[in-house]
Motif scaffolding. Structure first.
Motif, mmCIF file in Angstrom:
data_model
loop_
_atom_site.group_PDB
_atom_site.id
_atom_site.type_symbol
_atom_site.label_atom_id
_atom_site.label_comp_id
_atom_site.label_asym_id
_atom_site.label_seq_id
_atom_site.Cartn_x
_atom_site.Cartn_y
_atom_site.Cartn_z
ATOM 1 N N MET A 1 0.860 -1.188 0.000
ATOM 2 C CA MET A 1 0.000 0.000 0.000
ATOM 3 C C MET A 1 0.893 1.234 0.000
ATOM 4 O O MET A 1 2.047 1.183 0.386
ATOM 5 N N GLU B 1 -10.734 2.761 0.470
ATOM 6 C CA GLU B 1 -9.635 3.450 1.155
ATOM 7 C C GLU B 1 -9.804 3.387 2.672
ATOM 8 O O GLU B 1 -8.837 3.209 3.411
ATOM 9 N N LYS C 1 -11.233 1.081 4.420
ATOM 10 C CA LYS C 1 -10.917 -0.254 4.925
ATOM 11 C C LYS C 1 -9.418 -0.526 4.860
ATOM 12 O O LYS C 1 -8.843 -1.152 5.741
ATOM 13 N N ARG C 2 -8.790 -0.021 3.816
ATOM 14 C CA ARG C 2 -7.330 -0.193 3.715
ATOM 15 C C ARG C 2 -6.634 0.559 4.838
ATOM 16 O O ARG C 2 -5.649 0.095 5.395
ATOM 17 N N ASN C 3 -7.183 1.718 5.147
ATOM 18 C CA ASN C 3 -6.632 2.509 6.245
ATOM 19 C C ASN C 3 -6.722 1.717 7.558
ATOM 20 O O ASN C 3 -5.790 1.731 8.370
ATOM 21 N N ILE D 1 -6.644 -1.514 7.851
ATOM 22 C CA ILE D 1 -5.646 -2.596 7.803
ATOM 23 C C ILE D 1 -4.240 -2.039 8.069
ATOM 24 O O ILE D 1 -3.447 -2.645 8.802
ATOM 25 N N ALA E 1 -11.272 -4.226 -4.202
ATOM 26 C CA ALA E 1 -10.969 -3.687 -2.874
ATOM 27 C C ALA E 1 -10.989 -4.814 -1.840
ATOM 28 O O ALA E 1 -10.142 -4.868 -0.945
ATOM 29 N N ILE F 1 -7.739 -6.659 -1.929
ATOM 30 C CA ILE F 1 -6.637 -5.912 -1.312
ATOM 31 C C ILE F 1 -6.709 -6.019 0.205
ATOM 32 O O ILE F 1 -5.720 -6.267 0.889
ATOM 33 N N VAL F 2 -7.931 -5.859 0.718
ATOM 34 C CA VAL F 2 -8.110 -5.928 2.163
ATOM 35 C C VAL F 2 -7.811 -7.340 2.675
ATOM 36 O O VAL F 2 -7.105 -7.527 3.673
ATOM 37 N N GLY G 1 -4.209 -8.014 2.832
ATOM 38 C CA GLY G 1 -3.640 -7.347 4.010
ATOM 39 C C GLY G 1 -3.862 -8.187 5.259
ATOM 40 O O GLY G 1 -2.935 -8.402 6.047
#
Lengths: 253, 443
Positions: A137, A154, A156-158, A160, A184, A187-188, A191
């Motif tokens: 990321m 974004e 959810k990535r934040n 993680i 998405a 990606i999550v 992670g």
């Protein structure tokens, strides 16, 4: 020693006095990934809030031990510093607070709690870059105000990335898949998989089976009407996908 | 009410005694007398006066003021309280200009700073107009009281077309010993057509003594000029601060005002703007932070006299303990002022059950094609945001402080000069740090 042990947990909404959790029993050992599945209104999110220590819920019966600690005795921030991490279904927007400041404050709160030295801005930046890189990321989102104007993915990535930086021992992911498209979601899930290790336990709370295509749980529990109705291996998720929750609620979900 | 009247007289005397204008021209004497007469007629305002409904000056009446002593001049500039700005400094101590510490010479081309007594003696047009203007004191008892006994001040002139990059910084210091002192600074600012300048005011105190600063500032911004006007009210906690700013804008002027108020026991920051031209961008914004036993009042009046101008007004406050905030904002749109665009908002954050805010927004519109809106909100910190921060390990106390800081710093976006926004930001941080210490001490 179990990582998390929930015994006969009953909890109500403080204001209405309405009982939501009606006797939950669950044991998570280090390294295990558990999934709790259930229809809307089954009490899944309440369980995550009660574990994280949100105000507004009253535990009326039962106990929760985290390692050797009585989790229910601790404030929300103390639970986080002990190693409980709740990934929010709807991460909260905080205008005016830069992501970098927020996460450094969070990490330093934990370090202070454990009697470790706080990291300065440079040390922290280095750490964040490493963590972001290991998750493939960028760290760009930390330059913006926390979650403000972020897309669902974004946000959810934040969550993680925060998890990677704070290195919790128990991750509770509340409906992490909601509002995500397949890219998405991948990606999550990548992670989360990257953060799986032998010391860390995970509790995935989800309505749909699709998250479990990407994150393979060791155990699956079906929750309905405030109780765990059935537990099994990951094949239970597939069964639910086919039959739905009707067997547990008396109606199609 | 003979008692009130006696108090009024005492105040009037305290101010007149301080006036250092020997040998001033007759018109000045007449202006002073008119000020005294208006004040005597109006008296010290109480809650019965509509414009002072939420802010009573009754407490002032019970203090007996001594004339400021001459040695007060020697006080050090309290740098921690003053806005940290690299500027052209003008220092007033108890309302009197300290020439030795003020930049009166070697100024950038196009900038002139003159002590007020000299400007009066030279019959400067802007000063003469300001002091003789009945509109500046009519129905305004404190401005009249100022006129009755001006302590000192400066005339700041920015020549036509001049661009003054460095901010001009007025540092007004109040200081008193055992006996309270009262003083009345009067500053006159004239910004010529197409000129650009920035003025910062720091109102601060030294020592524990109680003082009453009653200032009046006149700002005239000629056509197409840009004037940034920022004020830090960081007086001693025992002080009374009443300030009136009269602003007049010509065609296509950009005027932006921002007031940060955190000091004084009682403070009133009043700005009356006349938008006497078209295509003006007029902004008055501010932040106020009140803790125990503080009363902070922001009162604004905006008059749109000509068509096609815009006014913007955003105030944000934080009220802690039994702190009290007052916001009164009135927009008057005259009949010719078609296509006026006015926006006004006061937001207050209450941090304690004992805190209080009174908001009184008002619109008075005589033109029929205008866009004006106003609003006021009162709230507490957001529970979802607090929980999110706590769920990441941040203590309740730190989480609250982070959210308050974010809320306040957001208001600084309105300041168009970055280094001033930064300097004011450090005052917000300092206020929060003080708040944290209070909380630690209480727990």
């Amino acid at each position: 020693m179990a990582l998390l042990e929930i015994k006969n947990l009953h909890a109500s909404l403080e204001e209405e006095g309405k009982e939501i959790l009606k006797g939950i029993d669950l044991v998570i050992q280090p390294g295990e990934v558990h999934a709790i599945m259930g229809p809307n209104g089954s009490g899944k999110s309440t369980l995550s809030y009660v574990l994280a220590g949100r105000d507004g819920y009253e535990v009326t019966e039962g106990e929760v031990t985290f390692g050797d600690k009585d989790l229910l005795e601790l404030e929300a921030n103390e639970r986080a510093n002990e190693g409980v991490f709740l990934a929010f279904q709807y991460p909260v927007e905080i205008p005016g607070v830069p992501g970098m400041t927020f996460l450094r404050e969070a990490l330093n709160s934990k370090r202070k709690y454990h009697g470790e030295e706080e990291l300065d801005a440079m040390q922290f930046l280095k750490l964040v870059r490493e963590k972001a890189k290991s998750l493939e990321m960028g760290d760009d989102m930390l330059k913006r105000a926390v979650n403000v104007g972020f897309s669902g993915g974004e946000k959810k990535r934040n969550e993680i990335l925060q998890m990677a930086v704070l290195e919790p021992t128990l991750c509770v992911l509340d409906e992490t898949d909601s509002g995500l498209d397949i890219d998405a979601l991948k990606i999550v899930a990548d992670g989360v998989n990257a953060l799986r290790n032998e010391n860390r336990g995970m509790l995935l709370i989800t309505h749909y089976q699709r998250l479990l295509d990407y994150i393979q749980p060791d155990f699956v529990h079906v929750m309905a009407a405030g109780k765990i109705q059935r537990s099994g291996g990951k094949e239970l998720a597939l069964e639910l996908e086919e039959k739905g929750y009707a067997d547990f609620t008396g109606k199609a979900a | 009410m003979p008692n009130d009247m006696a108090n009024d007289n005492a105040l009037l005397k305290a101010f007149s005694a301080a006036a250092p204008f020997d040998g001033a021209p007759d018109w000045f004497g007449a202006a002073t007398a008119a000020g005294a007469e208006t004040f005597e007629t109006l008296g010290l305002p109480t809650n019965r006066t509509e414009a002072w409904k939420y802010t009573s000056l009754r407490g002032l009446g019970s203090l007996s003021f001594a004339a400021p002593s001459a040695d007060a001049k020697a006080v050090e500039i309290p740098r921690d309280s003053v806005a940290e700005i690299q500027g052209i400094e003008i220092v007033l101590v108890n309302g009197r200009l300290d020439e030795s510490r003020s930049a009166l010479e070697n100024l950038p081309v196009g900038l002139a700073i003159t002590p007020l007594p000299q400007a009066i003696e030279f019959e400067n047009g802007a000063v003469k107009h300001a002091l003789q203007d009945e509109g500046a004191i009519d129905g305004l008892p404190l401005a009249a009281l100022n006129t009755a006994g001006i302590s000192g001040g400066v005339l700041i002139e920015v020549a036509k077309n001049a661009v003054i990059a460095k901010p001009i910084h007025i540092i007004s210091i109040g200081t008193a010993g055992d006996e309270p002192v009262a003083f009345a600074p009067r500053n006159v600012v004239w910004v010529g057509a197409n000129a650009q300048a920035t003025l910062v005011e720091s109102h601060v105190g030294v020592g524990e003594g109680s003082y009453f600063s009653n200032s009046v500032t006149h700002v005239t911004v000629e056509d197409e000029a840009v004037f940034h006007h920022y004020k830090l009210q960081n007086e001693a906690r025992s002080a009374y601060h009443v300030a009136m700013t009269h602003v007049t804008c010509g065609e296509k002027v950009i005027y932006d005002n921002f007031a940060l108020s955190c000091g004084a026991k009682l403070a009133r920051n009043e700005i009356r703007g006349k938008l006497d031209g078209s295509e003006i961008l007029y902004a008055v914004n501010g932040v106020y932070m009140a803790a125990a036993n503080q009363h902070l009042d922001n009162t604004t009046f905006i008059e749109h006299a000509k068509p096609n101008s815009q006014s913007r007004e955003i105030y944000k406050g934080v009220l802690d303990e039994n702190g009290r905030g007052v916001f009164q904002g009135k927009i008057l749109v005259q009949r010719p002022a078609q296509k006026t665009d006015g926006y006004q908002m006061n937001r207050a954050l209450l941090l304690s059950r004992k805190a209080e805010i009174d908001s009184k927004p008002e619109l008075e519109i005589y033109a029929d094609d205008v866009k004006c809106s106003h609003g006021a909100t009162v709230g507490e910190l957001d529970d979802d945001q607090l929980f999110y921060l706590k769920a990441r390990g941040i203590s309740e106390h730190d989480a609250r402080n982070m959210l308050i800081e974010a809320y306040l710093r957001d208001a600084l976006e309105e300041i168009r000069v970055d280094k001033v926004a930064e300097a004011f930001g450090t005052k917000i941080t300092a206020w929060l740090a003080e708040r944290a210490l209070r909380e630690d001490a209480a727990s």
